[in-house]
Design an enzyme around this catalytic site. Structure first.
Site, PDB file in Angstrom:
ATOM      1  N   ARG A 166       0.857  -1.181   0.000  1.00 20.36           N
ATOM      2  CA  ARG A 166       0.000   0.000   0.000  1.00 20.36           C
ATOM      3  C   ARG A 166       0.896   1.234   0.000  1.00 20.36           C
ATOM      4  O   ARG A 166       1.992   1.212   0.540  1.00 20.36           O
ATOM      5  CB  ARG A 166      -0.908   0.005   1.225  1.00 20.36           C
ATOM      6  CG  ARG A 166      -1.796  -1.236   1.370  1.00 20.36           C
ATOM      7  CD  ARG A 166      -2.529  -1.221   2.693  1.00 20.36           C
ATOM      8  NE  ARG A 166      -3.398  -2.370   2.864  1.00 20.36           N
ATOM      9  CZ  ARG A 166      -3.042  -3.521   3.443  1.00 20.36           C
ATOM     10  NH1 ARG A 166      -1.800  -3.654   3.918  1.00 20.36           N
ATOM     11  NH2 ARG A 166      -3.893  -4.523   3.556  1.00 20.36           N
ATOM     12  N   HIS A 257      -2.558   1.679  -6.078  1.00 18.44           N
ATOM     13  CA  HIS A 257      -3.226   0.453  -5.639  1.00 18.44           C
ATOM     14  C   HIS A 257      -3.382  -0.550  -6.766  1.00 18.44           C
ATOM     15  O   HIS A 257      -3.546  -1.751  -6.523  1.00 18.44           O
ATOM     16  CB  HIS A 257      -4.588   0.781  -5.035  1.00 18.44           C
ATOM     17  CG  HIS A 257      -4.902  -0.024  -3.807  1.00 18.44           C
ATOM     18  ND1 HIS A 257      -4.241   0.139  -2.608  1.00 18.44           N
ATOM     19  CD2 HIS A 257      -5.793  -1.026  -3.606  1.00 18.44           C
ATOM     20  CE1 HIS A 257      -4.719  -0.704  -1.717  1.00 18.44           C
ATOM     21  NE2 HIS A 257      -5.655  -1.427  -2.301  1.00 18.44           N
ATOM     22  N   HIS A 283      -3.479  -9.197   3.941  1.00 15.62           N
ATOM     23  CA  HIS A 283      -4.931  -9.248   4.062  1.00 15.62           C
ATOM     24  C   HIS A 283      -5.334 -10.112   5.258  1.00 15.62           C
ATOM     25  O   HIS A 283      -4.659 -11.094   5.572  1.00 15.62           O
ATOM     26  CB  HIS A 283      -5.568  -9.827   2.793  1.00 15.62           C
ATOM     27  CG  HIS A 283      -5.513  -8.903   1.630  1.00 15.62           C
ATOM     28  ND1 HIS A 283      -5.462  -9.342   0.326  1.00 15.62           N
ATOM     29  CD2 HIS A 283      -5.496  -7.546   1.570  1.00 15.62           C
ATOM     30  CE1 HIS A 283      -5.424  -8.301  -0.487  1.00 15.62           C
ATOM     31  NE2 HIS A 283      -5.444  -7.202   0.243  1.00 15.62           N
TER      32      HIS A 283
END
Length: 309
Positions: A166, A257, A283
């Site tokens: 990110r 992204h 994640h």
């Protein structure tokens, strides 16, 4: 404007705001800023200036029905439902603070049939899978620049392309977080304040080595002025600006992204286990990882034809 039944009791009976209690439970500063802004937008729908001015303990079913309809017309379903979830979070905080009883809470958050208020519908997932030729064009544009800017931008591309970080994670990296021997990065400030080690794609290390040089500490990526002088740490917004500038020169459309989405799709296409990809990307759920797959429909058809009936 949605009128509340009690306009005077702005903070209820508690000295502590349910908005602050809810926001304090979020996992990142970015989430706090985003949801604070969304709650302020909700406040304006309710006829007051900010979320802290809303008498949350007076919210009832009619307000939630009206808010759901208003949010449905203003936002995509996923965003509207995220805002409704934030409202429920604030109402639960109000209940925890003793500002409303359990029955009032349930009547506020659940509609007919006991279902929580939601906006129905689907939207096309954001983002795209970027073909390798377009990524190569970005590297070529970066390499054409003069002096340290070329080295920095090539290393930045290598981290985004080869690690799928990110942009806030990229901005937070220090030189000490880079392990050139294993071509990996230590991400100390991931989403949800989670630490992880990210292996980079083969070849990314050489770009980082060229950029780092003899440095051993300090921020990994810094601003560079037009004279080639180093400045402060590059911010997350700065990362986005560098990528948009390179993309404009290359004539392509890409966001920071999109590198994450592209990496996820390519790793899955190469046969990587979804659990491993999940850990690389940081994640919490493999379902989130699968949602990042933006490969073209052709690749999906090819995958379906691997089996015969």
């Amino acid at each position: 404007m949605i009128q509340l039944s009690t306009r005077g009791a702005l903070r209820g009976t508690s000295a502590q705001s349910p908005v602050d209690v809810y926001l304090a439970g979020l996992q990142s500063d970015a989430s706090i800023r985003t949801m604070s802004g969304k709650l302020d937008a909700v406040a304006k729908m309710l006829g007051v200036e900010s979320a802290h001015d809303v008498p949350w303990h007076t919210i009832r079913a009619e307000h939630m029905q009206a808010l759901t309809a208003r949010l449905s017309g203003r936002y995509a379903p996923a965003t509207a439902n995220a805002i409704l979830a934030a409202i429920r979070g604030v109402l639960r905080a109000a209940w925890a603070l003793g500002m409303m009883d359990r029955e009032a809470l349930e009547r506020a958050i659940r509609g007919p049939g006991g279902r929580i208020y939601r906006v129905r519908g689907n939207t096309r997932p954001r983002g795209q899978h970027v073909p390798r030729c377009a990524l190569d064009a970005l590297y070529a544009i970066a390499a054409e620049q003069q002096g340290p800017r070329a080295l920095r931008d090539l290393a930045l591309l290598a981290v985004l392309d080869g690690g799928g970080l990110r942009r806030a994670e990229v901005a937070a990296l220090d030189v000490a977080d880079v392990d050139l021997d294993t071509e990996s990065l230590r991400v100390r400030s991931g989403k949800g304040r989670k630490f992880r080690v990210v292996p980079l794609a083969s070849g990314a290390g050489r770009y980082l080595s060229d950029w780092i040089g003899e440095r051993t500490d300090g921020p990994l990526f810094v601003a560079i002025d037009r004279y080639g002088c180093y400045g402060d740490r590059l911010t997350a917004r700065g990362v986005g600006y560098v990528i948009s500038s390179l993309a404009e020169q290359a004539g392509i459309d890409i966001t920071p992204h999109d590198f994450r989405r592209t990496m996820a799709g390519e790793l899955l296409e190469l046969g990587a286990d979804v659990g491993h990809v999940q850990k690389i990307m940081g994640h919490s759920s493999p379902r989130t990882t699968l949602q990042y797959d933006r490969r073209p429909e052709l690749a999906r058809r090819a995958a379906a034809r691997l089996r015969a009936i």
